[in-house]
Design a protein around this motif. Structure first.
Motif, short mmCIF file in Angstrom:
data_model
loop_
_atom_site.label_atom_id
_atom_site.label_comp_id
_atom_site.label_asym_id
_atom_site.label_seq_id
_atom_site.Cartn_x
_atom_site.Cartn_y
_atom_site.Cartn_z
N LYS A 168 0.81 -1.22 0.00
CA LYS A 168 0.00 0.00 0.00
C LYS A 168 0.85 1.28 0.00
CE LYS A 168 -3.81 2.47 0.84
NZ LYS A 168 -4.55 2.95 -0.31
N SER A 172 3.39 2.95 2.84
CA SER A 172 2.76 2.53 4.10
C SER A 172 3.82 1.93 5.01
CB SER A 172 1.68 1.49 3.81
OG SER A 172 2.27 0.36 3.18
N GLU A 182 -4.09 5.36 -4.75
CA GLU A 182 -2.66 5.62 -4.59
C GLU A 182 -2.22 6.73 -5.54
OE1 GLU A 182 -0.97 1.29 -3.16
OE2 GLU A 182 -1.30 1.59 -5.30
#
Length: 262
Positions: A116, A123, A155
């Protein structure tokens, strides 16, 4: 008989405490990471089930009345639970063993699996992978790197670009990094990354979080007969508990799809 009832009381209280811990863990992980993360809700369900079980058994012990459930159903449930726990514990032993693997030195190429990206920043899980990759690349200057991962709808940049930018910030020259920004899961990460590696590549490292190493390597061995080695990025003990549990179900899904080889 009195001793048996006392033990039943004690065991029932332990079940209650375990249920409370599960719910507290669910809340803690939700606040620390996010409540929408995959399978986090299982902790709340397990916790609630333990509390309900405590209430039913406590009432039965206090009144002397049998549980409002068929004895045959209880027996079948206990057998099913015992089988599940045996399989779960065995699988978790394998997952945890893979998480502690020591990376091989001098690999031809490593693949950093995407995770992510929050806007344009990695992340926590991706940060751990990037740091592990940077450490390995500094220690093995002859190793190339494939930064792998596409861009999700939420994203700001692709996972591959995020990995590349952060590796450069950690001192890894751009010419040692190849971008693979089309993949969407572990299988496509590895398939697409292998197609970008220089001819003659024989030994490949997979950089991912420690809890994910077993499945990532099993996926890689399903895709190719090359030699694969795990490079684990260490997770916090607190987070590892949930992610290792989640991997059990992910491995099961991978086996059902025929995407893993051991």
């Amino acid at each position: 008989m009195k001793m048996k009832k006392t033990l039943a009381y004690i065991f029932n209280i332990l079940i209650l405490l375990f249920g409370i811990l599960c719910i507290r863990y669910y809340i803690g992980m939700g606040l620390a990471v996010r409540f929408g993360q995959s399978l986090l809700w299982l902790w709340a369900v397990i916790g609630a089930a333990c509390i309900v079980r405590f209430i039913l058994v406590q009432r039965s012990l206090s009144t002397g009345k049998p549980l409002p459930i068929s004895p045959k159903l209880i027996r079948a449930w206990r057998i099913a639970l015992a089988v599940f726990l045996a399989v779960f514990i065995a699988a978790e032993c394998v997952i945890c063993s893979a998480a502690a693997v020591v990376p091989e030195a001098g690999l031809d190429c490593i693949v950093v699996l995407g995770a992510k990206v929050n806007g344009t920043q990695p992340s926590g899980a991706l940060t751990q992978r990037i740091r592990a990759a940077a450490e390995y690349l500094h220690e093995n200057p002859g190793t190339l790197c494939v930064a792998s991962g596409g861009q999700g709808a939420d994203e700001g940049i692709s996972e591959a670009e995020c990995i590349t930018l952060n590796l450069e910030a950690l001192g890894i020259p751009r010419e040692r990094i190849v971008l693979e920004d089309k993949s969407t899961d572990t299988l496509s990460n590895i398939e697409n990354s292998l197609s970008l590696m220089p001819e003659g590549t024989a030994r490949v490292g997979i950089v991912t979080n420690d809890f994910h190493i077993f499945r990532a390597l099993a996926t890689a061995r399903h895709v190719s007969a090359l030699h694969f080695s795990g490079i684990p990025a260490q997770s916090s003990v607190y987070g590892f508990i949930h992610y290792a549990m989640r991997e059990f179900f992910a491995v099961g899904a991978g086996l059902a799809k025929g995407e893993l080889s051991f």
